[in-house]
Design an enzyme around this catalytic site. Structure first.
Site, mmCIF file in Angstrom:
data_model
loop_
_atom_site.group_PDB
_atom_site.id
_atom_site.type_symbol
_atom_site.label_atom_id
_atom_site.label_comp_id
_atom_site.label_asym_id
_atom_site.label_seq_id
_atom_site.Cartn_x
_atom_site.Cartn_y
_atom_site.Cartn_z
ATOM 1 N N ARG A 176 31.011 -14.166 -21.931
ATOM 2 C CA ARG A 176 31.646 -13.517 -20.785
ATOM 3 C C ARG A 176 32.280 -14.531 -19.834
ATOM 4 O O ARG A 176 33.119 -14.176 -19.021
ATOM 5 C CB ARG A 176 30.605 -12.695 -20.001
ATOM 6 C CG ARG A 176 30.053 -11.524 -20.766
ATOM 7 C CD ARG A 176 28.913 -10.877 -20.009
ATOM 8 N NE ARG A 176 29.278 -10.345 -18.713
ATOM 9 C CZ ARG A 176 29.783 -9.132 -18.501
ATOM 10 N NH1 ARG A 176 29.965 -8.327 -19.525
ATOM 11 N NH2 ARG A 176 30.078 -8.734 -17.292
ATOM 12 N N ARG A 180 38.508 -22.871 -18.537
ATOM 13 C CA ARG A 180 39.966 -23.070 -18.448
ATOM 14 C C ARG A 180 40.288 -24.514 -18.076
ATOM 15 O O ARG A 180 39.525 -25.139 -17.346
ATOM 16 C CB ARG A 180 40.555 -22.169 -17.366
ATOM 17 C CG ARG A 180 40.363 -20.709 -17.668
ATOM 18 C CD ARG A 180 40.997 -19.844 -16.589
ATOM 19 N NE ARG A 180 40.591 -18.470 -16.776
ATOM 20 C CZ ARG A 180 40.282 -17.632 -15.800
ATOM 21 N NH1 ARG A 180 40.378 -18.021 -14.549
ATOM 22 N NH2 ARG A 180 39.913 -16.402 -16.074
ATOM 23 N N ARG A 287 22.543 -14.464 -6.422
ATOM 24 C CA ARG A 287 23.837 -14.266 -5.783
ATOM 25 C C ARG A 287 23.684 -13.844 -4.339
ATOM 26 O O ARG A 287 22.687 -13.217 -3.982
ATOM 27 C CB ARG A 287 24.606 -13.134 -6.478
ATOM 28 C CG ARG A 287 25.163 -13.495 -7.819
ATOM 29 C CD ARG A 287 25.717 -12.238 -8.448
ATOM 30 N NE ARG A 287 26.409 -12.536 -9.677
ATOM 31 C CZ ARG A 287 26.533 -11.689 -10.689
ATOM 32 N NH1 ARG A 287 26.024 -10.493 -10.614
ATOM 33 N NH2 ARG A 287 27.185 -12.036 -11.772
ATOM 34 N N GLU A 312 20.796 -11.020 -4.042
ATOM 35 C CA GLU A 312 20.481 -10.383 -5.339
ATOM 36 C C GLU A 312 19.368 -11.158 -6.032
ATOM 37 O O GLU A 312 19.521 -12.343 -6.317
ATOM 38 C CB GLU A 312 21.754 -10.372 -6.204
ATOM 39 C CG GLU A 312 21.536 -9.864 -7.610
ATOM 40 C CD GLU A 312 22.843 -9.793 -8.415
ATOM 41 O OE1 GLU A 312 23.895 -9.419 -7.855
ATOM 42 O OE2 GLU A 312 22.802 -10.138 -9.602
ATOM 43 N N TYR A 358 25.721 -4.111 -23.039
ATOM 44 C CA TYR A 358 26.173 -4.795 -21.831
ATOM 45 C C TYR A 358 27.642 -4.407 -21.600
ATOM 46 O O TYR A 358 28.541 -5.212 -21.771
ATOM 47 C CB TYR A 358 26.032 -6.295 -22.087
ATOM 48 C CG TYR A 358 26.056 -7.220 -20.891
ATOM 49 C CD1 TYR A 358 26.631 -6.853 -19.683
ATOM 50 C CD2 TYR A 358 25.502 -8.493 -20.991
ATOM 51 C CE1 TYR A 358 26.643 -7.729 -18.613
ATOM 52 C CE2 TYR A 358 25.514 -9.379 -19.929
ATOM 53 C CZ TYR A 358 26.084 -8.988 -18.748
ATOM 54 O OH TYR A 358 26.106 -9.860 -17.697
ATOM 55 N N ASP A 360 31.055 -3.318 -19.611
ATOM 56 C CA ASP A 360 31.747 -3.288 -18.333
ATOM 57 C C ASP A 360 32.202 -1.851 -18.104
ATOM 58 O O ASP A 360 32.170 -1.031 -19.026
ATOM 59 C CB ASP A 360 32.967 -4.227 -18.372
ATOM 60 C CG ASP A 360 32.551 -5.686 -18.277
ATOM 61 O OD1 ASP A 360 31.500 -5.954 -17.659
ATOM 62 O OD2 ASP A 360 33.261 -6.550 -18.817
HETATM 63 N N1 UDP Z 1 26.103 -17.323 -15.925
HETATM 64 C C1 UDP Z 1 25.632 -18.552 -15.534
HETATM 65 N N2 UDP Z 1 26.060 -19.091 -14.357
HETATM 66 C C2 UDP Z 1 26.918 -18.449 -13.533
HETATM 67 C C3 UDP Z 1 27.413 -17.200 -13.934
HETATM 68 C C4 UDP Z 1 26.972 -16.668 -15.129
HETATM 69 O O1 UDP Z 1 24.827 -19.151 -16.227
HETATM 70 O O2 UDP Z 1 27.251 -18.974 -12.461
HETATM 71 C C5 UDP Z 1 25.641 -16.749 -17.219
HETATM 72 C C6 UDP Z 1 24.378 -15.910 -17.045
HETATM 73 O O3 UDP Z 1 23.574 -16.043 -18.199
HETATM 74 C C7 UDP Z 1 24.930 -14.512 -16.931
HETATM 75 C C8 UDP Z 1 26.103 -14.557 -17.905
HETATM 76 O O4 UDP Z 1 26.616 -15.889 -17.759
HETATM 77 O O5 UDP Z 1 23.999 -13.531 -17.283
HETATM 78 C C9 UDP Z 1 27.174 -13.521 -17.641
HETATM 79 O O6 UDP Z 1 27.622 -13.639 -16.321
HETATM 80 P P1 UDP Z 1 28.404 -12.495 -15.545
HETATM 81 O O7 UDP Z 1 28.795 -13.057 -14.246
HETATM 82 O O8 UDP Z 1 29.450 -11.920 -16.417
HETATM 83 O O9 UDP Z 1 27.242 -11.409 -15.328
HETATM 84 P P2 UDP Z 1 27.278 -9.965 -14.607
HETATM 85 O O10 UDP Z 1 28.422 -9.950 -13.649
HETATM 86 O O11 UDP Z 1 27.398 -8.952 -15.693
HETATM 87 O O12 UDP Z 1 25.961 -9.908 -13.919
#
Ligand code: UDP
Length: 383
Positions: A176, A180, A287, A312, A358, A360
């Site tokens: 996910r 870049r 978060r 969070e 999972y 979206d």
């Molecule tokens: N992830 C991470 N660091 C970050 C953001 C994401 O390690 O700063 C990893 C983490 O395992 C997470 C996954 O990438 O569960 C997917 O992140 P995403 O932000 O897509 O999760 P969502 O928004 O679905 O909670």
């Protein structure tokens, strides 16, 4: 008691789309039974009374998609603002850009690379520790960004988020996150549309569920109702977790849950953006959300001297499931429950919880529209 044509269990995105299609296109009646005291499932949004700020009750939801059918569908029910999602990540009290891009790499390694330089540098770094056939999240992530960036931004965040070590998680989760070699920090830059419903998610659901043929009963747990009380003419569509439906007969599916703690501050802006990720292990939260940034067009509220922030915290709470923990064992267990559901007559399942997927939001809508096609064919053939 009135017999409905369809009984839908759960009033999240999946069933709301189905209810809309069934009532508006097939002209059939729908009863929705929802356990919570509101519609919209985990997409639900509400206005905070103290600040007037709309916040997403279950974490920030950015609508983004490139699926043509979903775009033309959703545009009938909501207008989107021009919000573009950008994520930042805090590591050892410094803010970095996420997804990994040229700015993240330059800032982390204190360099001033061009895209080509960065590509070359990262290739060398990754080669030192890379895995031929990455078997889990850790190995996959190291192959993507190298060991140092993995340890700074992924290892601890992922352990906090999932309550498991990255070596015990499937590599698919990390797909996910884009990497870049440009300064593009637009999280969903490859999507055709992106934004927040201008009138909020609650209103989007109100619009979906407008037809008078839809009746919604809130605060009601379907599994505690006598089995035949609401027997529909056509189908029951269940969107909750399957393990609970079958009384955990084969065992419990693992879920990751989230807990949110709200705080109101007497200042205009706390963090300058809608979401910051925290990758240090010492911080128990993953978060901080600051929802006023999702609606910069609501100028009066945006400029006011109050803000709402939401911490969070990931938790293990199976009664409030958010994320499926997609290990091989859990997927096998889910398959066994799915077989039970397939055997039930006039019974269909779908959505993030029932599919243990999972998804979206756009994938959920797309799945609901596909199921509707199947239902529609069957019903019109039977008529
Ligand atoms: N992830 C991470 N660091 C970050 C953001 C994401 O390690 O700063 C990893 C983490 O395992 C997470 C996954 O990438 O569960 C997917 O992140 P995403 O932000 O897509 O999760 P969502 O928004 O679905 O909670």
């Amino acid at each position: 008691m009135k017999q409905y044509d369809f009984v839908l269990i759960g009033c999240g995105l999946f069933n709301s789309v189905l209810a809309e299609r069934i009532s508006n296109i097939l002209n059939k009646s729908v009863l929705i039974i929802e356990k919570r005291d509101h519609i919209g499932g985990n997409c639900y949004s509400e206005i905070d009374k103290n600040t007037g700020i709309e916040f997403h009750m279950y974490g920030t939801h950015i609508f983004h998609t490139s699926i043509k059918r979903v775009i033309s569908y959703i545009n009938k029910f909501a207008k989107f603002n021009s919000y573009r999602h950008q994520v930042l990540s805090s590591y050892q009290n410094k803010i970095y850009q996420m997804p990994f891009n040229l700015e993240t790499i330059n800032s982390f390694y204190k360099k001033n690379f061009s895209p080509d330089d960065a590509r070359k540098y990262m290739k060398e770094i990754i080669q030192k520790d890379s895995f031929q056939n990455p078997k889990n999240l850790e190995e996959k992530a190291i192959n993507m960004v190298g060991k140092e960036l993995y340890e700074a931004f992924i290892k601890n965040y992922t352990s906090k988020q999932w309550g498991k070590k990255p070596i015990d998680l499937p590599s698919s989760i990390i797909n996910r996150i884009p990497v870049r070699f440009s300064y593009n920090e637009d999280y969903f830059n490859n999507c055709e549309i992106q934004g927040i419903p201008i009138d909020g998610y609650k209103k989007l659901f109100d619009n979906l569920l407008l037809n008078k043929k839809i009746k919604i009963i809130l605060n009601t747990d379907y599994l505690k109702i006598k089995e035949n009380k609401f027997k529909p003419k056509y189908y029951t569509i269940y969107s909750g977790p399957l393990d609970r439906l079958y009384n955990y007969k084969y065992g419990k599916l693992e879920w990751r849950s989230l807990l949110f703690k709200k705080k109101i501050l007497r200042k205009n802006d706390f963090q300058g953006t809608s979401v910051i990720n925290f990758s240090d292990i010492e911080k128990k939260y993953t978060r901080i959300h600051e929802p006023k940034h999702l609606h910069p067009e609501r100028k009066k509220i945006f400029n006011s001297n109050k803000t709402l922030i939401i911490y969070e915290f990931p938790t293990q709470d199976n009664s409030n499931p958010y994320y499926p923990i997609n290990t091989l064992e859990n997927r096998r267990l889910h398959r066994r429950y799915k077989i039970l559901a397939a055997k039930q007559k006039n019974f269909l399942i779908g959505g993030r919880l029932a599919d243990y997927a999972y998804y979206d939001m756009d994938m959920t809508i797309s799945a609901a529209l596909k199921l509707f096609d199947r239902i529609s064919k069957k019903i019109t053939r039977a008529l």
